[in-house]
Each structure stands twice: as C-alpha cells, then as structure tokens.
Write an enzyme that holds these catalytic residues in place. Structure first.
Site, short mmCIF file in Angstrom:
data_model
loop_
_atom_site.label_atom_id
_atom_site.label_comp_id
_atom_site.label_asym_id
_atom_site.label_seq_id
_atom_site.Cartn_x
_atom_site.Cartn_y
_atom_site.Cartn_z
N GLY A 104 0.83 -1.20 0.00
CA GLY A 104 0.00 0.00 0.00
C GLY A 104 0.86 1.25 0.00
CB SER A 107 -0.56 9.54 4.22
OG SER A 107 -1.66 9.10 4.98
N GLY A 109 1.41 4.24 5.21
CA GLY A 109 2.34 3.24 4.69
C GLY A 109 3.62 3.89 4.20
CE LYS A 289 -7.93 5.46 15.22
NZ LYS A 289 -7.39 6.50 14.34
#
Length: 430
Positions: A104, A107, A109, A289
C-alpha cells in the site's frame, strides 16, 4: 522486560549532560513513584515573597532546595535504569534485516516505509503499489506525488507494481491497505507470500458483513492460519512521523518474541514502541476510535461547544470499553496508547480524516459529496455499521456510535441524533 515496556508512558529525550539536566528540572513533578516520599510538604514557591525579616524564609528556601534535589535524584535514577536496560537488551534485529516490504502507498504506509528506510542505509524497502504514476514518482523523484508530496523519501525505498518483486526475500511485511479491500488484495498476492513472513498490520477497522479485524483477515486471505502477525497502533499522524516529531505507539502480538523484534525494528530517538499481548484490545480500539472521531467532528461542525464535546468523547470511550472488554480485551489497553491515546488524537485534531468527515456532516454537507472529494479512505464511515452489528452480537448498548451509523446511513440528521441522545434516560454511570 516486554511487560514493563507495555506500561511505560511517553518520556522526553534524555539529557546527555548533568549540568543541563539539573538546569532543566526547576520544580517537582509527581511522575516517579518513591520521589514523593522524599519531598517535604508543599510550601510557598514564590521566592519574591521571601522577607529578610521573616524568620520562616530560610526554612522555605531549604524546602525548595530539598524538593529540587529529590526530583533530580529521581530523574537520574530513571536515566541510569534506561541506559542499563538498553545495554542488556541490545538486539541485532535491524542489523540482520535485509529487506522490508510495505503493501500500500497511502500516507501512513509511506511514512512507515520512510521511517524504517532512514534507520539503515543499506536496507531495501520495497513498496507494492497499484498506481504506476506514484511508482515512477517514488523511484525517479523520491517523492510520493499523491500522498505527502512535500516530503522527500530515502533513496533506499523502491516502488513496484509487481507482487513477486516486492515480496521476494522480505524479512518483514507492513500491511497498509484499507480494511475493506484487504481480503481481495491479499488473496491476489498470496502465492508470493512466504508462510513465515511476519505481517505488521497498520490498517484499522472492521470488515463489513464478516466483522473481522486484520488479525483474522490476513491469515484467512493468505490461507495460512499460522502466518506470523502483529498489529501496530497508537496516536500517530503520518506527516508528524515524516517530520520526525516525538511519537509513541504500541505493537501487539500473541507471540512476545515477534512483538519484541518489531519493537526493535521500529524504535528510534523519535519513535517509542511499547509491546502488548492484547491484540483484541488494540484492534478494537483502533477500529472504534474512527467512528467516535466522526461523532466528535459532528459536534464541532454543529458548534455545540466544549461541554458537549467532552461529554460525547467520554461516553464514546465508555462504549468502546464496554464492547472491547466483552470481547476479551484488557481494560488497561483501552486506557493506553492504542486506546485513549489514539482516541484523543483522532477526536481533537484537524489532521484526522474521520473527524473531518464528521465536521463536514455537522456543517450540513451530504456524505456522498464528502466522500467524493477525498483522496484517502476514512475507515470510520465503513466501520460504523459493522460496529453496531458487533455490539448486537455481544449485547452491548452503544448509543453514540449507533447514532453515527444512523447518520451515515442517512436515517437520522445530526441535529435529530443529538436531541435523541440528550433525551435518553438519566442513569447511573458505569
């Protein structure tokens, strides 16, 4: 020592010279057990109030001096313990690691690839991407032109669209593909994955329909229930990792040795890594979350005030705890980095994608319009419905997170959701 690391809180960088250290500590801080016993009772700290004619002034000055000395001793003990621990726990994990693969090119990764690559110049970091343009940008300009375009990447990062090339000879694998696409993606590359290759999951969320987390998705998709697995989570924005700002995260695995290896692979002067064996707690907190962050954004978008925000986040934290503990999580995990730490960051900071989705919903925008304007995935949107199904499975009432799911499904307006939540029965806090 892994257990001790799991409960260690974030600490500032350790000063290297004693004069600086002594100058840095000006007043007592209640952070070390034992230090408080050596400190006299508090007295007036304002030296400007000392009066030459006041017989008690010398005693107050002496008390201040004693307090400062007690704090200095406590800090120096911590420094000595830290250095001793590091000497005893030196590891060759990074030294023996030759190649790391990142699945991937989003951002986070990209940030983890850059972090690991910067630790060792001759380490090969291979990023498996699907976008040829991003591949060329990374390989030719050392920049991810789609995500984090303002940050130059280490030159030992190589991007490819070939799974065979990316995975060949890898010692560790970071999985940074969004949860909803992970099963199909992993199935497509499973033939190239070594059955002993350790996976480090960076993806947070629940798979729709199956309600699985990444610890279940990865082995099932790869057809190997013994695939080594860890999950990395905690309060961390990619851009701040790229800027080498102080960050603390937790790596969780049923295999303590593997968790320790990943800890040593990633730990650096700007990134602290604690370890945990509570995979369930870390994954559920990380998934839920994001949904709570949408709720926090809605409150902000509706300008409902700080009282409402505090009450909502507190209630959401309780709901996450109720469900996670029913599923076998440890309560201490939910109050740690991957629990309350990640919740605070995601709910209160504008860099959060999920919070921004809520902010725009609360301001009156439609979800379709919001999603079409984003170039990154807000996992909380797809996770919300799965969370409610999970709550029903475990018979847990989750009013705030249920309200988010109904807003996302366009069955309830944000204003109506707030009214209904405020009109719920007044009950004892649990």
């Amino acid at each position: 020592m892994a257990a001790a690391a799991a409960t260690t809180t974030f600490l500032p960088p350790i000063p290297t010279s004693r004069p600086r250290l002594a100058a840095a500590v000006r007043r007592p801080l209640p952070i070390f057990s034992g230090a408080a016993d050596a400190v006299p009772p508090p007295e007036d700290e304002d030296s400007s109030n000392d009066d030459d004619g006041d017989a008690a002034a010398p005693r107050r000055r002496s008390a201040r001096k004693d307090r400062r000395r007690a704090v200095r001793i406590a800090w120096e003990k911590l420094v000595r313990w830290s250095r001793s621990w590091r000497r005893r726990n030196r590891s060759d994990v990074l030294e023996s690691t030759r190649k790391v693969v990142v699945l991937g090119g989003g951002s986070f990764g990209t940030a983890m690839a850059a972090h690991v690559a910067a630790k060792k110049a001759d380490l090969e970091v291979s990023m498996l991407l699907r976008d040829d343009l991003v591949c060329r940008s990374i390989n030719h300009s050392h920049i991810n032109c789609k995500y984090l375009p303002e940050h130059r990447l280490p030159e030992n990062i190589v991007a490819t669209t070939s799974a065979a090339d990316a995975l060949a000879g890898a010692d560790f694998c970071f999985h940074a593909v969004p949860v909803q696409f992970s099963s199909s993606f992993l199935e497509s590359i499973s033939a190239h994955v070594d059955p002993k290759l350790p996976f480090i999951s960076l993806s947070k969320g629940l798979e729709l329909n199956t309600l699985r987390t990444m610890s279940k998705i990865i082995p099932r998709a790869l057809g190997n229930r013994r695939q080594p697995f860890t999950v990395l989570s905690g309060p961390s924005f990619a851009v701040e990792l790229m800027n080498k700002l102080p960050t603390a995260m937790v790596v969780a695995s049923k295999d303590k040795k593997l968790a320790s290896s990943v800890q040593q692979l990633l730990a650096s002067p700007n990134l602290r890594i604690s370890t945990s064996s509570d995979v369930t707690g870390v994954e559920i907190a990380g998934a839920l979350k994001n949904v709570l962050a949408i709720a926090a954004g809605i409150v902000e978008g509706m300008n409902l005030g700080n009282n409402c925000m505090a009450a909502l986040v507190a209630q959401g934290c309780s709901e996450i705890r109720w469900l996670a503990t029913k599923m076998g999580a440890k309560p201490t995990t939910l109050s740690g980095l991957s629990g309350s730490g990640d919740i605070m960051l995601t709910c209160f900071v504008n860099l959060s994608r999920n919070r921004n989705v809520g902010l725009r919903l609360g301001s009156g925008e439609k979800l379709d319009q919001i999603m079409s304007s984003m170039n990154q995935v807000a996992e909380g949107v797809s996770t919300a419905g799965a969370v409610i199904a999970l709550a029903q499975k475990y018979n847990v009432k989750m009013p705030v997170l249920t309200a988010v799911a109904r807003i996302i499904d366009n069955e309830l307006t944000p204003k109506k959701a707030v009214m209904e939540l405020m009109n719920l029965p007044q009950v004892e806090e649990v």
